[in-house]
Write an enzyme that holds these catalytic residues in place. Sequence first.
Site, PDB file in Angstrom:
ATOM      1  N   ARG A  82      57.002  44.780  51.243  1.00 47.25           N
ATOM      2  CA  ARG A  82      55.825  45.647  51.389  1.00 47.25           C
ATOM      3  C   ARG A  82      55.158  45.356  52.736  1.00 47.25           C
ATOM      4  O   ARG A  82      54.901  44.213  53.067  1.00 47.25           O
ATOM      5  CB  ARG A  82      54.834  45.393  50.256  1.00 47.25           C
TER       6      ARG A  82
ATOM      7  N   LYS B  61      50.226  24.075  47.724  1.00 50.79           N
ATOM      8  CA  LYS B  61      51.430  23.298  47.404  1.00 50.79           C
ATOM      9  C   LYS B  61      51.793  22.360  48.555  1.00 50.79           C
ATOM     10  O   LYS B  61      52.196  21.217  48.333  1.00 50.79           O
ATOM     11  CB  LYS B  61      52.596  24.253  47.098  1.00 50.79           C
TER      12      LYS B  61
ATOM     13  N   ASN C 209      47.389  42.457  50.939  1.00 55.46           N
ATOM     14  CA  ASN C 209      46.999  41.051  50.683  1.00 55.46           C
ATOM     15  C   ASN C 209      45.951  40.491  51.646  1.00 55.46           C
ATOM     16  O   ASN C 209      46.179  40.451  52.850  1.00 55.46           O
ATOM     17  CB  ASN C 209      48.210  40.129  50.823  1.00 55.46           C
TER      18      ASN C 209
ATOM     19  N   LYS D   7      44.151  51.416  39.852  1.00 58.11           N
ATOM     20  CA  LYS D   7      43.678  51.660  41.221  1.00 58.11           C
ATOM     21  C   LYS D   7      43.930  53.127  41.614  1.00 58.11           C
ATOM     22  O   LYS D   7      43.067  53.781  42.209  1.00 58.11           O
ATOM     23  CB  LYS D   7      44.390  50.723  42.207  1.00 58.11           C
TER      24      LYS D   7
ATOM     25  N   TYR E  95      47.630  47.161  36.806  1.00 61.09           N
ATOM     26  CA  TYR E  95      46.691  47.073  37.935  1.00 61.09           C
ATOM     27  C   TYR E  95      46.805  48.267  38.903  1.00 61.09           C
ATOM     28  O   TYR E  95      45.806  48.873  39.298  1.00 61.09           O
ATOM     29  CB  TYR E  95      46.962  45.757  38.664  1.00 61.09           C
TER      30      TYR E  95
ATOM     31  N   ALA F  18      47.327  48.067  47.881  1.00 56.02           N
ATOM     32  CA  ALA F  18      48.697  48.475  48.203  1.00 56.02           C
ATOM     33  C   ALA F  18      49.549  48.549  46.931  1.00 56.02           C
ATOM     34  O   ALA F  18      50.653  49.085  46.967  1.00 56.02           O
ATOM     35  CB  ALA F  18      49.304  47.493  49.193  1.00 56.02           C
ATOM     36  N   CYS F  19      49.022  48.028  45.806  1.00 56.32           N
ATOM     37  CA  CYS F  19      49.758  48.110  44.538  1.00 56.32           C
ATOM     38  C   CYS F  19      49.824  49.548  44.015  1.00 56.32           C
ATOM     39  O   CYS F  19      50.445  49.807  42.996  1.00 56.32           O
ATOM     40  CB  CYS F  19      49.129  47.202  43.486  1.00 56.32           C
TER      41      CYS F  19
ATOM     42  N   ASP G  44      27.214  42.914  33.805  1.00 58.88           N
ATOM     43  CA  ASP G  44      28.582  43.353  33.507  1.00 58.88           C
ATOM     44  C   ASP G  44      28.689  44.844  33.832  1.00 58.88           C
ATOM     45  O   ASP G  44      28.148  45.695  33.107  1.00 58.88           O
ATOM     46  CB  ASP G  44      28.903  43.099  32.031  1.00 58.88           C
TER      47      ASP G  44
ATOM     48  N   GLN H  17      61.510  37.826  49.659  1.00 58.81           N
ATOM     49  CA  GLN H  17      60.630  38.984  49.507  1.00 58.81           C
ATOM     50  C   GLN H  17      59.652  39.005  50.695  1.00 58.81           C
ATOM     51  O   GLN H  17      59.218  37.948  51.159  1.00 58.81           O
ATOM     52  CB  GLN H  17      59.918  38.975  48.141  1.00 58.81           C
TER      53      GLN H  17
HETATM   54  P1  NAD Z   1      37.743  38.585  43.292  1.00 56.61           P
HETATM   55  O1  NAD Z   1      38.329  38.428  41.941  1.00 56.61           O
HETATM   56  O2  NAD Z   1      37.437  37.353  44.073  1.00 56.61           O
HETATM   57  O3  NAD Z   1      36.422  39.476  43.235  1.00 56.61           O
HETATM   58  C1  NAD Z   1      36.193  40.455  42.262  1.00 56.61           C
HETATM   59  C2  NAD Z   1      34.850  40.143  41.622  1.00 56.61           C
HETATM   60  O4  NAD Z   1      34.558  41.154  40.652  1.00 56.61           O
HETATM   61  C3  NAD Z   1      34.846  38.801  40.866  1.00 56.61           C
HETATM   62  O5  NAD Z   1      33.868  37.937  41.380  1.00 56.61           O
HETATM   63  C4  NAD Z   1      34.577  39.188  39.426  1.00 56.61           C
HETATM   64  O6  NAD Z   1      33.757  38.255  38.735  1.00 56.61           O
HETATM   65  C5  NAD Z   1      33.871  40.529  39.610  1.00 56.61           C
HETATM   66  N1  NAD Z   1      33.929  41.325  38.386  1.00 56.61           N
HETATM   67  C6  NAD Z   1      34.993  41.532  37.585  1.00 56.61           C
HETATM   68  N2  NAD Z   1      34.645  42.262  36.522  1.00 56.61           N
HETATM   69  C7  NAD Z   1      33.328  42.524  36.647  1.00 56.61           C
HETATM   70  C8  NAD Z   1      32.389  43.216  35.847  1.00 56.61           C
HETATM   71  N3  NAD Z   1      32.761  43.772  34.690  1.00 56.61           N
HETATM   72  N4  NAD Z   1      31.122  43.303  36.272  1.00 56.61           N
HETATM   73  C9  NAD Z   1      30.732  42.716  37.445  1.00 56.61           C
HETATM   74  N5  NAD Z   1      31.573  42.033  38.236  1.00 56.61           N
HETATM   75  C10 NAD Z   1      32.861  41.940  37.844  1.00 56.61           C
HETATM   76  O7  NAD Z   1      38.748  39.521  44.109  1.00 56.61           O
HETATM   77  P2  NAD Z   1      38.751  39.922  45.659  1.00 56.61           P
HETATM   78  O8  NAD Z   1      39.977  39.354  46.245  1.00 56.61           O
HETATM   79  O9  NAD Z   1      37.448  39.628  46.300  1.00 56.61           O
HETATM   80  O10 NAD Z   1      38.957  41.502  45.521  1.00 56.61           O
HETATM   81  C11 NAD Z   1      37.903  42.452  45.671  1.00 56.61           C
HETATM   82  C12 NAD Z   1      38.458  43.853  45.455  1.00 56.61           C
HETATM   83  O11 NAD Z   1      39.524  44.095  46.370  1.00 56.61           O
HETATM   84  C13 NAD Z   1      39.043  44.083  44.058  1.00 56.61           C
HETATM   85  O12 NAD Z   1      38.775  45.400  43.645  1.00 56.61           O
HETATM   86  C14 NAD Z   1      40.517  43.929  44.271  1.00 56.61           C
HETATM   87  O13 NAD Z   1      41.280  44.626  43.304  1.00 56.61           O
HETATM   88  C15 NAD Z   1      40.679  44.511  45.664  1.00 56.61           C
HETATM   89  N6  NAD Z   1      41.884  44.002  46.339  1.00 56.61           N
HETATM   90  C16 NAD Z   1      41.958  42.703  46.740  1.00 56.61           C
HETATM   91  C17 NAD Z   1      43.111  42.254  47.374  1.00 56.61           C
HETATM   92  C18 NAD Z   1      43.247  40.830  47.832  1.00 56.61           C
HETATM   93  O14 NAD Z   1      44.282  40.493  48.429  1.00 56.61           O
HETATM   94  N7  NAD Z   1      42.270  39.971  47.621  1.00 56.61           N
HETATM   95  C19 NAD Z   1      44.191  43.138  47.605  1.00 56.61           C
HETATM   96  C20 NAD Z   1      44.071  44.446  47.166  1.00 56.61           C
HETATM   97  C21 NAD Z   1      42.911  44.888  46.562  1.00 56.61           C
END
Ligand code: NAD
Length: 322
Positions: free
Chosen positions: A285, A198, A176, A151, A147, A117-118, A52, A218
């Site tokens: 966006r 869906k 995204n 970031k 969120y 992008a958020c 963790d 959107q």
């Molecule tokens: P995801 O949820 O599949 O991967 C994130 C991983 O982090 C998960 O497997 C989760 O178990 C792990 N995690 C969460 N808390 C944790 C902790 N305390 N210790 C260890 N591991 C932990 O999401 P993703 O789509 O692979 O996104 C990866 C990164 O990219 C994130 O930071 C996300 O915010 C960012 N992001 C993703 C997108 C998208 O479209 N997927 C867009 C913008 C930003």
Amino acid sequence: MKKILVAGGGGFIGGFLVADLKKKGYSIRSVDYKPLNEWYQLFEGVENIVLDLREKNLCEQAVQGCDEVYNLAADMGGMGFIETHKAECMLSVLINTHLLMAAKEANCSRFFYASSACVYAAQKQLRPDLTALTEEDAYPAMPEDGYGWEKLFSERMCRHFTEDFGLITRVARYHNVYGPLGTFEGGREKAPAAICRKIAQAKLSGKHEIEIWGDGEQSRSFQYIEDCVMGTQKIMNSDQVTMPINLGSSELVTINQLVDYVEAIAGIKVKRSYQLEAPKGVRGRNSDNTLIKKLLGWEPSTPLKQGLEKTYRWVYEQMKDR
Ligand code: NAD
């Protein structure tokens, strides 16, 4: 050969990043807090550890012996999740903070942070036909509540670890990301995967009707996973990219157009029922890619139709097998 830590390696993007770094021959430690059987992808020859990363001592353990850190660990999901779990999203600040501290203490050479992008200010995203967002549009700040604030704060912390402590940090603002193996159900899925699910469901059940969140007008851009993984490494390894930078597609579509594309791939037409009260995020966006093209001579370029084809086929196979 460098040793690389991928934090969040059990997640969607993390899994593809580990796969690509492994192919390139790096020694990799992949860390996530989910049990191993819930990781999206698991590789032999990679050090897979369950920790963790909100805990500082566990971040120190994760970083030990690593030259570089990619931080993709966060508690996140699509609009349906982030609009209803703001405190949980903000608690991801602990992960990046403790990883930065551990990376500084371990003298890591580079640190990558996955922003979003958020972070962009709400008032710049009020219309579907908006001008694409440039990196300056994050300030004056009014990001996505919860969120997006986390970031933006974590981006800023990376900047100050560079300025005050000399740790080289790189920040990408992901727009995204979609592709096969991503979440497509359960409440954390994003629009492309949800629409694929869906429509696959409509095809399999013969009930050709789907719900769409909002009025479907959107607009968004969607980046294919392979582009995201390539761009992430280009940004990490660049000496030119020193400030947060967009990593996204500039192919803008409305949600209705996204549905048109998936309908064409599936070979069916569906009746659309619009859920005007459902979470829908900002009105429009898109990613302005001027800076990434200037600094890296590259931008994400997989056409949406092409990426959706692979994503829909994968989602359909998962659902058909049940
Ligand atoms: P995801 O949820 O599949 O991967 C994130 C991983 O982090 C998960 O497997 C989760 O178990 C792990 N995690 C969460 N808390 C944790 C902790 N305390 N210790 C260890 N591991 C932990 O999401 P993703 O789509 O692979 O996104 C990866 C990164 O990219 C994130 O930071 C996300 O915010 C960012 N992001 C993703 C997108 C998208 O479209 N997927 C867009 C913008 C930003």
